[in-house]
Design an enzyme around this catalytic site. Structure first.
Site, short mmCIF file in Angstrom:
data_model
loop_
_atom_site.label_atom_id
_atom_site.label_comp_id
_atom_site.label_asym_id
_atom_site.label_seq_id
_atom_site.Cartn_x
_atom_site.Cartn_y
_atom_site.Cartn_z
N CYS A 146 0.78 -1.24 0.00
CA CYS A 146 0.00 0.00 0.00
C CYS A 146 0.82 1.29 0.00
O CYS A 146 0.56 2.18 -0.81
CB CYS A 146 -0.95 0.02 1.19
SG CYS A 146 -2.15 -1.31 1.12
N ARG A 181 15.62 3.02 3.39
CA ARG A 181 15.60 1.80 2.58
C ARG A 181 15.05 0.63 3.38
O ARG A 181 15.60 -0.49 3.35
CB ARG A 181 16.98 1.48 2.00
CG ARG A 181 16.91 0.54 0.78
CD ARG A 181 18.30 0.09 0.30
NE ARG A 181 19.14 1.20 -0.03
CZ ARG A 181 20.35 1.39 0.49
NH1 ARG A 181 20.86 0.52 1.34
NH2 ARG A 181 21.05 2.44 0.14
N SER A 182 13.97 0.85 4.14
CA SER A 182 13.36 -0.23 4.90
C SER A 182 12.72 -1.24 3.94
O SER A 182 12.38 -0.90 2.81
CB SER A 182 12.29 0.33 5.83
OG SER A 182 11.17 0.75 5.06
N ASP A 204 20.36 5.44 2.50
CA ASP A 204 20.16 5.02 3.88
C ASP A 204 21.34 5.50 4.71
O ASP A 204 22.30 6.04 4.15
CB ASP A 204 20.03 3.49 3.93
CG ASP A 204 19.05 3.07 5.02
OD1 ASP A 204 18.76 3.92 5.90
OD2 ASP A 204 18.59 1.93 5.00
N ILE A 205 21.28 5.32 6.03
CA ILE A 205 22.38 5.79 6.87
C ILE A 205 23.71 5.23 6.37
O ILE A 205 24.72 5.91 6.33
CB ILE A 205 22.16 5.37 8.35
CG1 ILE A 205 20.85 5.97 8.87
CG2 ILE A 205 23.33 5.84 9.22
CD1 ILE A 205 20.53 5.58 10.31
#
Lengths: 344, 344
Positions: A146, A181-182, A204-205
């Site tokens: 979603c 970037r999960s 990302d980190i």
């Protein structure tokens, strides 16, 4: 010279409205209101708020909704029951529950045919592989998660997708930075955008990765390239679109690096963009939650439509098979092939 | 991996068709076919081809067309006659005639109210100043020169203008390189695009200039900044759109510098882009001549509509003035002000 910059701020509610119209149209054509069942096994107050919000949105728009509050140890059994219950069209589970890998296990318990969140492995696999349909006849679209899909639908409404280009390539020429970037949103979103033709910097980190289908979009799906030594300082000045979803109050997108006239979208519950973003952006979307809920209903509608289509084909097969010539048997085999692929 | 790159090649004829539909609609609503008169005083074979081409396009689309072949020494007088001839709605002169500054003098002989090419000083001034209307009521649009306007109309059709943004700012966030800075096309085009919100690099043999309305489009019109030491190598990798109109066979846009997925448009009669442009571009427009002719007819239609509108206002004024109270006199003054500005 005017003192205010030209920046169009578009609220999630405005973006949700148009999408909702399409969903309402689709629901009207069905024989009955589709039923969504939500499972709440978490004490997280955000999960409860989200549950109430989905319930309200369902009821306002012609969908049925039931909330089941279940002890987390009973959840697996309850999901299996819902899978087997013909009354239930769609299932949503309010995560986090255990807050560890057991949550991923539970995600795969939900029958893909009832998975409105698009978290089933089959759907996620199709998404990364840029496989858009469930069947060979390309009549039944795969379901997408979603929140990433909500971002794509927003970019469509903002005309960042160029409809002059063929379906599937409409982000060709766009450079997009996605911050976060999960596995839940950031990485699938970067993949979706790159599969649609964009050059995507996933930040990302740890590092920066480039997601792209290569020169002339010759590749069928995106590939990922490590960009050693790249940072936001390298990515942002190149990007037409900046999408940020970093949890935590501290992180702010460095506005001074954003390109004049960029489109900026925040999908974090925190404010990743300082108000000064309006000094730089041509369009700014401060939050997307309302769009995400409508996308959920859209997925539910799609699942119901897919099921009706499959059962129509099954009936057709039975009718033909009742008194079949060799020629007709060939058609039956063909139909069976399509049906199996769509529903397996 | 497919061997062909994804590049959409759109021919001028395809782009012209849609615009032509709008023009035909407008012509149907008029009482009579507007008459365009062309003046040919040049032995240049390209001028004759262009004359024949405009004649054919006029006749195919419900416009009247007459070609007058006049000795170049008689042209000034012939233009004055056409200015005063009520039958004549629009005038086009096929340049070059003297091939020097005398041609610019002749351009200003044509009455602005019949100038379909948009070359009258009033129109050119409005264009550079980003003044879009002739009247205070903003009902009568200023006329724009055909070739630069054709490029804008193409960018609209290709959805490079983002209709989500307000009219006048729809190129906000786009970076465009225009190669060639002639007074006829290159410079007016760079100004038009920057006035619409783009960051434009105007590249000529001598130097590079940036045309822009500044941060947040705060300026009402573009300003021009010299970019010392900049070249195509600096501009092209930054540009979403590359528009080239260099006369002469030798010049080729260095494709290796063009950004992946850029939109490339050629407005030269020569091929400024090598076929390998398709390896890089998302959209490529090899020629725009057919669109330019339709834009000419569109300008003619606009001029006729403006004249009808002005004469309606004049009639209204006469009716009111016939038996006017002080209050009505105020309205008359107002109307007069609008009419004068629109037609002066």
């Amino acid at each position: 010279m005017s003192s205010n910059p030209h920046c169009k701020v578009v609220l999630g509610g405005t973006l949700a409205k148009k999408l909702l119209g399409e969903v309402q149209e689709g629901v009207k054509k069905l024989q009955r209101a589709p039923l969504l069942v939500g499972f709440l096994s978490s004490s997280d107050p955000a999960a409860r708020v989200y549950a109430e919000w989905t319930g309200r949105t369902c009821k306002e728009n012609g969908f049925g909704y039931e909330l089941q509050e279940v002890d987390r140890e009973e959840l697996e059994g309850a999901l299996i029951n819902a899978n087997n219950d013909d009354r239930v069209d769609g299932i949503i589970v309010y995560y986090p529950i255990f807050g560890n890998r057991q949550d991923q296990y539970l995600q795969q318990i939900v029958d893909a045919k009832k998975d409105v969140e698009g978290l089933s492995h089959q759907y996620i696999f199709n998404m990364y592989q840029n496989k858009r349909f469930l069947d060979e006849a390309q009549e039944q679209k795969s379901v997408l998660p979603c929140t990433p899909l909500a971002v794509c639908k927003i970019l469509e409404q903002l005309l960042i997708y160029n409809t002059i280009l063929p379906y599937g390539n409409r982000l060709h020429g766009r450079t997009i930075t996605v911050i976060n970037r999960s596995e839940v949103v950031g990485r699938p979103l970067a993949a979706l955008l790159a599969n649609d033709g964009a050059r995507v910097f996933s930040v990302d980190i740890e590092d920066v990765q480039e997601f792209t289908r290569g020169a002339g979009l010759r590749k069928r799906r995106h590939e990922v390239i490590e960009k050693p030594d790249w940072t936001l300082e390298t990515c942002l000045p190149l990007s037409d679109v900046v999408i940020s979803g970093v949890p935590g109050e501290k992180f702010k997108v460095p506005i001074e690096l954003v390109r004049e006239g960029a489109v900026c979208i925040n999908f974090s519950s925190e404010k990743n963009f300082d108000p000064s973003v309006k000094e730089k952006a041509s369009i700014y979307i401060p939050a997307i939650g309302k769009v995400t809920i409508v996308v959920l209903l859209r997925n539910l509608l799609r699942i119901v439509q897919n099921r009706i289509e499959s059962s129509k084909r099954a009936t057709e097969i039975k009718e033909i098979a009742a008194d079949a010539s060799p020629e007709q048997m060939a058609r039956i085999t063909e139909q069976l092939k399509r049906t199996t692929q769509a529903t397996s």
